[in-house]
Motif scaffolding. Structure first.
Motif, PDB file in Angstrom:
ATOM      1  N   ASP A 158       0.830  -1.192   0.000  1.00 12.98           N
ATOM      2  CA  ASP A 158       0.000   0.000   0.000  1.00 12.98           C
ATOM      3  C   ASP A 158       0.877   1.259   0.000  1.00 12.98           C
ATOM      4  O   ASP A 158       2.069   1.208   0.292  1.00 12.98           O
ATOM      5  CB  ASP A 158      -0.911  -0.035   1.235  1.00 12.98           C
ATOM      6  N   TYR A 159       0.239   2.418  -0.279  1.00 12.65           N
ATOM      7  CA  TYR A 159       0.995   3.666  -0.439  1.00 12.65           C
ATOM      8  C   TYR A 159       1.142   4.465   0.850  1.00 12.65           C
ATOM      9  O   TYR A 159       1.690   5.550   0.847  1.00 12.65           O
ATOM     10  CB  TYR A 159       0.346   4.555  -1.519  1.00 12.65           C
ATOM     11  N   ASP A 160       0.616   3.939   1.985  1.00 13.92           N
ATOM     12  CA  ASP A 160       0.781   4.679   3.233  1.00 13.92           C
ATOM     13  C   ASP A 160       2.076   4.249   3.924  1.00 13.92           C
ATOM     14  O   ASP A 160       2.872   3.483   3.375  1.00 13.92           O
ATOM     15  CB  ASP A 160      -0.445   4.488   4.140  1.00 13.92           C
ATOM     16  N   VAL A 161       2.307   4.743   5.145  1.00 13.16           N
ATOM     17  CA  VAL A 161       3.574   4.446   5.842  1.00 13.16           C
ATOM     18  C   VAL A 161       3.723   2.958   6.102  1.00 13.16           C
ATOM     19  O   VAL A 161       4.788   2.379   5.862  1.00 13.16           O
ATOM     20  CB  VAL A 161       3.671   5.233   7.174  1.00 13.16           C
ATOM     21  N   ASP A 162       2.652   2.320   6.581  1.00 13.17           N
ATOM     22  CA  ASP A 162       2.721   0.889   6.878  1.00 13.17           C
ATOM     23  C   ASP A 162       3.080   0.102   5.613  1.00 13.17           C
ATOM     24  O   ASP A 162       3.919  -0.800   5.640  1.00 13.17           O
ATOM     25  CB  ASP A 162       1.381   0.420   7.461  1.00 13.17           C
ATOM     26  N   GLY A 163       2.438   0.464   4.503  1.00 23.64           N
ATOM     27  CA  GLY A 163       2.683  -0.243   3.245  1.00 23.64           C
ATOM     28  C   GLY A 163       4.068   0.001   2.678  1.00 23.64           C
ATOM     29  O   GLY A 163       4.767  -0.935   2.274  1.00 23.64           O
ATOM     30  N   THR A 164       4.505   1.262   2.634  1.00 23.43           N
ATOM     31  CA  THR A 164       5.805   1.566   2.010  1.00 23.43           C
ATOM     32  C   THR A 164       6.978   1.074   2.867  1.00 23.43           C
ATOM     33  O   THR A 164       7.979   0.604   2.327  1.00 23.43           O
ATOM     34  CB  THR A 164       5.941   3.075   1.723  1.00 23.43           C
ATOM     35  N   THR A 165       6.841   1.146   4.194  1.00 21.79           N
ATOM     36  CA  THR A 165       7.907   0.587   5.043  1.00 21.79           C
ATOM     37  C   THR A 165       7.972  -0.931   4.854  1.00 21.79           C
ATOM     38  O   THR A 165       9.065  -1.510   4.816  1.00 21.79           O
ATOM     39  CB  THR A 165       7.674   0.900   6.537  1.00 21.79           C
ATOM     40  N   ALA A 166       6.788  -1.567   4.720  1.00 22.92           N
ATOM     41  CA  ALA A 166       6.750  -3.024   4.529  1.00 22.92           C
ATOM     42  C   ALA A 166       7.393  -3.424   3.202  1.00 22.92           C
ATOM     43  O   ALA A 166       8.133  -4.419   3.134  1.00 22.92           O
ATOM     44  CB  ALA A 166       5.301  -3.521   4.582  1.00 22.92           C
ATOM     45  N   VAL A 167       7.135  -2.647   2.143  1.00 19.47           N
ATOM     46  CA  VAL A 167       7.739  -2.932   0.838  1.00 19.47           C
ATOM     47  C   VAL A 167       9.259  -2.766   0.914  1.00 19.47           C
ATOM     48  O   VAL A 167      10.016  -3.606   0.408  1.00 19.47           O
ATOM     49  CB  VAL A 167       7.139  -2.010  -0.259  1.00 19.47           C
ATOM     50  N   ALA A 168       9.708  -1.688   1.560  1.00 20.74           N
ATOM     51  CA  ALA A 168      11.160  -1.471   1.706  1.00 20.74           C
ATOM     52  C   ALA A 168      11.791  -2.599   2.516  1.00 20.74           C
ATOM     53  O   ALA A 168      12.866  -3.109   2.177  1.00 20.74           O
ATOM     54  CB  ALA A 168      11.416  -0.119   2.368  1.00 20.74           C
ATOM     55  N   LEU A 169      11.122  -3.009   3.594  1.00 11.37           N
ATOM     56  CA  LEU A 169      11.611  -4.089   4.461  1.00 11.37           C
ATOM     57  C   LEU A 169      11.767  -5.395   3.670  1.00 11.37           C
ATOM     58  O   LEU A 169      12.839  -6.007   3.642  1.00 11.37           O
ATOM     59  CB  LEU A 169      10.624  -4.283   5.610  1.00 11.37           C
ATOM     60  N   MET A 170      10.669  -5.812   3.031  1.00  8.98           N
ATOM     61  CA  MET A 170      10.662  -7.105   2.348  1.00  8.98           C
ATOM     62  C   MET A 170      11.615  -7.120   1.152  1.00  8.98           C
ATOM     63  O   MET A 170      12.366  -8.079   0.949  1.00  8.98           O
ATOM     64  CB  MET A 170       9.234  -7.431   1.899  1.00  8.98           C
ATOM     65  N   HIS A 173      10.511  -0.734  20.606  1.00  7.89           N
ATOM     66  CA  HIS A 173      11.647  -0.412  21.468  1.00  7.89           C
ATOM     67  C   HIS A 173      12.970  -0.550  20.714  1.00  7.89           C
ATOM     68  O   HIS A 173      13.784   0.386  20.682  1.00  7.89           O
ATOM     69  CB  HIS A 173      11.630  -1.337  22.695  1.00  7.89           C
ATOM     70  N   PHE A 174      13.175  -1.713  20.097  1.00  9.09           N
ATOM     71  CA  PHE A 174      14.442  -1.939  19.390  1.00  9.09           C
ATOM     72  C   PHE A 174      14.525  -1.132  18.099  1.00  9.09           C
ATOM     73  O   PHE A 174      15.606  -0.683  17.709  1.00  9.09           O
ATOM     74  CB  PHE A 174      14.649  -3.443  19.139  1.00  9.09           C
ATOM     75  N   GLY A 175      13.387  -0.923  17.461  1.00 10.29           N
ATOM     76  CA  GLY A 175      13.370  -0.110  16.242  1.00 10.29           C
ATOM     77  C   GLY A 175      13.760   1.328  16.519  1.00 10.29           C
ATOM     78  O   GLY A 175      14.519   1.947  15.748  1.00 10.29           O
ATOM     79  N   LEU A 176      13.265   1.885  17.638  1.00 13.23           N
ATOM     80  CA  LEU A 176      13.647   3.253  18.019  1.00 13.23           C
ATOM     81  C   LEU A 176      15.131   3.344  18.321  1.00 13.23           C
ATOM     82  O   LEU A 176      15.795   4.335  17.975  1.00 13.23           O
ATOM     83  CB  LEU A 176      12.844   3.710  19.241  1.00 13.23           C
ATOM     84  N   LEU A 216      12.267   0.348  10.345  1.00 15.80           N
ATOM     85  CA  LEU A 216      11.089   0.393   9.470  1.00 15.80           C
ATOM     86  C   LEU A 216       9.840  -0.079  10.218  1.00 15.80           C
ATOM     87  O   LEU A 216       8.768   0.522  10.115  1.00 15.80           O
ATOM     88  CB  LEU A 216      11.314  -0.479   8.232  1.00 15.80           C
ATOM     89  N   VAL A 217      10.002  -1.149  10.991  1.00 17.62           N
ATOM     90  CA  VAL A 217       8.853  -1.719  11.714  1.00 17.62           C
ATOM     91  C   VAL A 217       8.355  -0.733  12.779  1.00 17.62           C
ATOM     92  O   VAL A 217       7.147  -0.506  12.914  1.00 17.62           O
ATOM     93  CB  VAL A 217       9.210  -3.079  12.355  1.00 17.62           C
ATOM     94  N   ALA A 218       9.292  -0.113  13.508  1.00 18.55           N
ATOM     95  CA  ALA A 218       8.902   0.849  14.549  1.00 18.55           C
ATOM     96  C   ALA A 218       8.161   2.037  13.938  1.00 18.55           C
ATOM     97  O   ALA A 218       7.180   2.534  14.514  1.00 18.55           O
ATOM     98  CB  ALA A 218      10.142   1.349  15.295  1.00 18.55           C
ATOM     99  N   THR A 219       8.604   2.474  12.767  1.00 23.78           N
ATOM    100  CA  THR A 219       7.948   3.611  12.095  1.00 23.78           C
ATOM    101  C   THR A 219       6.522   3.241  11.699  1.00 23.78           C
ATOM    102  O   THR A 219       5.582   4.025  11.884  1.00 23.78           O
ATOM    103  CB  THR A 219       8.763   4.039  10.858  1.00 23.78           C
ATOM    104  N   ALA A 220       6.348   2.020  11.189  1.00 24.03           N
ATOM    105  CA  ALA A 220       5.006   1.557  10.803  1.00 24.03           C
ATOM    106  C   ALA A 220       4.101   1.415  12.032  1.00 24.03           C
ATOM    107  O   ALA A 220       2.919   1.782  11.990  1.00 24.03           O
ATOM    108  CB  ALA A 220       5.108   0.227  10.068  1.00 24.03           C
TER     109      ALA A 220
END
Length: 563
Positions: free
Chosen positions: A84-96, A244-247, A223-227
């Motif tokens: 998806d084009y929101d933060v959750d989606g774009t961070t997930a695409v970058a992660l994967m 916690h670890f993402g921050l 990326l996960v913490a941001t999402a």
């Protein structure tokens, strides 16, 4: 504002924690309110560990997803990472995509265009996969309701793996694997992961097969913490550990994309709140104003100099977004006033020229103003598209479901959703939605509520007390910043309205046998009359630190005051 003091937890549990942990009654109360009742609970809460993460294979279909990806790598297939084009989606695409590229060269990304494809899996995206010889699509933060589209892709020889966290409908798509902890037949212990979090569980499972540990995946947790922050999911259980670890990663070794944004903001240490109000809006701005691909490019970039260029582009989109959002909000408020709709149980507004990229933000602003379940519609092709936002305690998703005969497509959460409908259904939908909300909402929910964790005195507010409170972070849903109430406060006589337009309130309060403490009330200048001439008052507030000319002191951040 409605002040609601949370019920006192069971006194025996509070006393037990007080004694075991050697903390004040108020700290023990806050912990029990959060479901922390034993020494081990508290240890896990205050000392998050990667060991607290669940085995990814407990998620239904995880084995199938891993097997299909391994097969694609073995057979040298093209893999399309779709999100998806929101933060959750774009961070997930970058992660994967960045993780899979460490294992396989033929990995590409696809983010749908908000304006001609809309939310989720699209036929255009499937056609893109077909034309470019992709035989596997990994869909992140979307897909759980894409029954027809997944079936269509299957007839074209394209497999789907779905990683979603939205509520499924009655039917699950016929994909190779559907990873969604909210599936009724999924026994995964933690149900509140965001889309990027589900994606992380998949790379955790893949990494395990490669002999890697979760510790090896730490660089992906920014990326996960941001999402987690942006998608407003509960900061409990696994989300708390991941946040916690993402921050820590964002603050110690941020990826070039985050480093570039932080460089622009001149910020060093970020909290989840900073992520929500600084990082997330910028990442979101790409998909709102131009295309989500720009956000993925920034988040996946290895080269810092290139990341700086991406960050500048995104900053420009964010400036445009702010201006557009301001204009549309003003027009929507005017429309409500012109139509004299302030007394309704819902706020539903529409204009065909409103920018689709900002209607969600505008819906949030209208909800803050009128405190009603809110829908903001605009024209999208030959349909009307809307963003829905709700008030605390009311499930807008269920209300939309009750009006589904007028809706073509909808999806989302309890407090935020999206939908499309034919223009001719708009008026009937508006009437049905108002009727549904009016008949089901508890009327007290239409008044903003401040939930108070505990009643304390100024004497309770010590440096040690605040040091412990800080360790409750990261804060978010189900673990909000503690809010306190104190009665019989008196200003020392120096209280005043501050700020350029004198809209804020600054005062120093005192109580017998307690140190004086400074308070700041943003937007509370109008309440000056309540505190002047040393009139006693009560206040609801959170505690934070104020730094001035190198000196750090505690202050009260006022939420509301009453005589």
């Amino acid at each position: 504002m409605r002040w609601t003091l949370k019920p006192k937890p069971e006194s025996l549990k509070v006393k037990h924690l007080q004694t075991t942990l050697q903390v004040s009654q108020s700290v023990a109360t806050l912990l029990v309110q959060r479901g922390i009742e034993t020494y081990n609970d508290a240890k896990n809460f205050f000392r998050p560990s990667l060991k607290h993460l669940h085995n990814p294979y407990l998620m239904k279909d995880m084995d199938k997803a891993v097997a299909r990806i391994e097969k694609a790598i073995e057979n040298n297939e093209n893999i399309l990472v779709y999100g998806d084009y929101d933060v959750d989606g774009t961070t997930a695409v970058a992660l994967m995509s960045t993780y899979l590229k460490t294992k396989h060269n033929l990995v590409y990304t696809y983010v749908p265009n908000r304006y001609d494809e809309g939310y989720g899996v699209s036929y255009k995206g499937i056609n893109f996969a077909l034309e470019n010889d992709f035989t596997l699509i990994i869909a992140l933060d979307c897909g759980i309701k894409a029954i027809d589209k997944v079936a269509h892709a299957k007839t074209l020889g394209i497999d789907f793996i779905i990683c979603d966290h939205h509520r499924p409908g009655d039917e699950i798509p016929n994909a190779v694997a559907v990873l969604d902890p909210k599936r009724s037949d999924c026994e995964y212990p933690y149900k509140e992961l965001c889309g990027c979090g589900v994606g992380f569980k998949l790379i955790q499972a893949l990494a395990e097969k490669d002999g890697l540990t979760t510790k090896d995946l730490l660089p992906y947790l920014d990326l996960v913490a941001t999402a987690i922050g942006a998608d407003i999911v509960p900061i409990t259980g696994e989300n708390r550990v991941l946040a916690h670890f993402g921050l820590n990663v964002i603050n110690a070794q941020p990826r070039p994309g985050f480093k570039a944004i932080l460089n622009q903001l001149n910020k060093t240490t970020l909290t989840i709140t900073d992520v929500v109000f600084t990082l997330a809006p910028r990442i979101n701005a790409a998909g709102r104003m131009e295309h989500g691909n720009f956000a993925v490019a920034l988040l996946a970039e290895d080269d810092y100099n290139l990341a700086l260029q991406h960050a500048q582009n995104i900053e420009n989109y964010n400036i445009d977004r702010k201006e557009t959002d301001k204009q549309v909000t003003a027009q929507a408020l005017q429309q409500i006033e012109d139509n004299n709709e302030q007394e309704r149980f819902t706020t539903v507004v529409y204009h065909e020229t409103w920018h689709k990229g900002v209607i969600g933000i505008v819906a949030s602003r209208l909800t803050e103003t009128y405190y009603r379940p809110t829908l903001v519609f605009t024209k999208s092709g030959d349909k009307l598209a809307a963003s829905a936002r709700s008030v605390t305690g009311f499930d807008v998703y269920n209300a939309l479901e009750a009006c589904s005969e007028h809706i073509e497509q909808f999806g989302g959460h309890k407090y935020a959703a999206g939908l499309t409908l034919p223009p001719e259904n708009y008026e009937a939908f508006k009437i049905a939605f108002e009727k549904e909300v009016a008949s089901t909402i508890d009327k007290s929910l239409l008044v903003p509520e401040i939930k108070i964790d505990d009643q304390i005195t100024l004497a309770d507010i010590t440096p040690k007390f605040y040091r412990i409170l800080k360790q409750f972070a990261p804060f978010g849903p189900s673990n909000m910043t503690p809010v306190f109430m104190t009665e019989d406060l008196v200003d020392t006589g120096y209280g005043k309205c501050v700020g350029e337009d004198k809209t804020h309130l600054r005062l120093t309060v005192t109580q017998p046998e307690a140190n004086n403490i400074v308070c700041i009330g943003f937007g509370m200048g109008k309440k000056y009359e309540l505190i002047k001439d040393k009139k006693p008052f009560k206040a609801v507030y959170s505690i934070d630190e104020n730094e001035w000319q190198g000196n750090v002191s505690l202050q009260l951040k006022l939420r509301d005051i009453k005589a």
